[in-house]
Design a protein around this motif. Structure first.
Motif: not given
Lengths: 103, 103, 103, 103
Positions: C29-54
């Motif tokens: 469930k924690r991993i599921e939440g983290q995957v949703r978090g990455v979706q938000k980062m992509v939608e917020d056009n966060r810097y690619c490196i931050d997303i890749l580290i996540q």
């Protein structure tokens, strides 16, 4: 003289046959030759991509030898330990190696 | 005689210095020696776990050499290609290698 | 109602306890939440490196859950199969998974 | 409202298009669903091997999303930094991520 006489195998181990030893050593000698080949490529200032592809191929070949030994270890030594009631230590060792191999 | 004269480096490449070549070849020679060491362990019927840990260490050392070459390639050859407007092909090559290295 | 009653576990399997199930599901469930978090980062056009580290962190967390299940499987199901003389099939399955996990 | 307005993208970044965002989020949502699927398999006490194969498939799908983002980052953000003479920092970031992805 049988290889094992030079060296007393670990009691946990089901010794390899001469044929098994010859097969693994042959694969390792080929890998040794490939590593020398990459040295030559570097000395010849070959293009980095060509060298990197070759290094990646050597890693894959080495990994395969490892998986071959791992399977042999599970089928013989780990199975023997489990049958003899000493599974815990053997499984702990196995997981340490699986952990390293799956990094 | 400079290594490169024996071999015309790929025009896409920023040739390695003698010092760079010596450093990489030294690391590869050490790896070559480690592979021979594993051959001896197999011949001596050493315990599988000890051999597997050593194979894993060689894989890691080889991987590090690869990453070192990859970084050098990005800093020199890929950067040069991008500055000269030929980034596409160079990035395609880079991704192929990153893909293999990250398997 | 015990989970297993909804589903007849594979006879090769030593069923997980409720506690084991709860622990693994919590991690997933924690991993599921983290995957949703990455979706938000992509939608917020966060810097690619931050997303890749996540993404790399999620891969590592998922891999750890896998190794946890793998160890549990070896200690219980594989050991049981070996003790009962059905080791071959179980070891074949194990190697297929180890192979995939160590790619 | 364009996603980026909610969040000021990092100046080093070439913002993703709406289409790029939608494509990546779609893939991540599928992965999110697969993680929930594994939770259900664990709750149903499904056979460990089936669960491990599914976890391995999710890791592979996540890794592919990562490589997709990595390539996009190199083609856009890293290339831009190199053209603008700020390659060093960008390449350092890139190698950190490549290092993590190739573990």
């Amino acid at each position: 003289m049988n290889h094992s006489e030079e060296h007393h195998p670990n009691p946990k181990m089901v010794p390899r046959t001469e044929e098994e030893i010859a097969n693994i050593v042959k694969r390792l000698k080929r890998i040794e030759g490939q590593v020398r080949g990459v040295q030559k490529m570097v000395e010849d200032n070959r293009y980095c991509i060509d060298i990197l592809i070759q290094i990646s191929a050597i890693e894959a070949a080495l990994h395969k030898v490892g998986l071959h030994l791992l399977e042999r270890h599970v089928r013989h030594c780990v199975a023997k330990a489990i049958r003899e009631g000493n599974g815990d230590e053997s499984i702990q060792e196995l997981m340490t190696v699986i952990n390293q191999f799956s990094k």
